[in-house]
Write an enzyme that holds these catalytic residues in place. Structure first.
Site, PDB file in Angstrom:
ATOM      1  N   ALA A  94       9.646  -1.886   6.929  1.00 45.88           N
ATOM      2  CA  ALA A  94       9.453  -2.261   5.404  1.00 45.88           C
ATOM      3  C   ALA A  94       7.801  -2.450   4.945  1.00 45.88           C
ATOM      4  O   ALA A  94       6.937  -2.785   5.640  1.00 45.88           O
ATOM      5  CB  ALA A  94       9.852  -3.839   5.256  1.00 45.88           C
ATOM      6  N   ASP A  95       7.279  -1.755   3.883  1.00 43.99           N
ATOM      7  CA  ASP A  95       5.986  -2.104   3.385  1.00 43.99           C
ATOM      8  C   ASP A  95       6.021  -3.053   2.419  1.00 43.99           C
ATOM      9  O   ASP A  95       7.096  -3.899   2.303  1.00 43.99           O
ATOM     10  CB  ASP A  95       5.583  -0.641   2.743  1.00 43.99           C
ATOM     11  CG  ASP A  95       6.622  -0.137   1.281  1.00 43.99           C
ATOM     12  OD1 ASP A  95       7.189  -1.023   0.871  1.00 43.99           O
ATOM     13  OD2 ASP A  95       6.511   0.966   0.923  1.00 43.99           O
ATOM     14  N   SER A  96       4.721  -3.407   1.600  1.00 42.52           N
ATOM     15  CA  SER A  96       5.038  -4.472   0.852  1.00 42.52           C
ATOM     16  C   SER A  96       5.819  -4.773  -0.456  1.00 42.52           C
ATOM     17  O   SER A  96       6.245  -5.586  -0.695  1.00 42.52           O
ATOM     18  CB  SER A  96       3.254  -4.596   0.256  1.00 42.52           C
ATOM     19  OG  SER A  96       2.940  -3.514  -0.483  1.00 42.52           O
TER      20      SER A  96
END
Length: 139
Positions: A94-96
């Protein structure tokens, strides 16, 4: 009847058999489990900060499972992928933006509103589940 069990470098167990009887002092515990009236509560973790102790309650297993399911869905992970309470969002890829979408999915599913400041403290599935239960309790 209530019972409290704790663990650290040693194991201890304390019991209250009378209603309204409280345990006023316990020391050298790193974690504590509580059971009362046949219902068991998940572990409480004691964190030392200087000379203070903070008690945090772990979320119910059902809440953790639901959060795991939402995380799998938001990240398009296979249903059999290993997502647990200890899973870090970043380790799952997951990224931001993904994290924001996960939080939005949790808000929708649980009918809560997560403040931006609180959302920034969520790094693991367990963090999310603990925050959810805290917010639901405040409702």
């Amino acid at each position: 009847m209530a019972s409290i069990a704790g663990s650290s470098t040693f194991m201890a167990s304390l019991s209250c058999h009378k209603p309204n009887q409280a345990i006023t002092r316990a020391s050298n515990f790193n974690s504590v489990s509580v059971a009362t009236n046949g219902k068991s509560f998940t572990s409480l973790k004691l964190h030392s900060a200087s000379s203070r102790f903070r008690i945090t309650c772990a979320a119910k297993p059902e809440t953790v499972d639901k959060v795991c399911s939402i995380v799998r869905k938001q990240l398009a992970l296979p249903e059999d992928s290993a997502v647990t309470g200890e899973s870090k969002f970043s380790s799952l890829g997951a990224d931001s933006l993904d994290t924001v979408e996960i939080v939005m999915g949790l808000e929708e599913e649980f009918g809560i509103s997560v403040e931006e400041e609180s959302a920034q403290t969520i790094a693991t599935v367990q963090d999310a589940a603990d925050l959810i239960e805290k917010l639901i309790e405040k409702k």
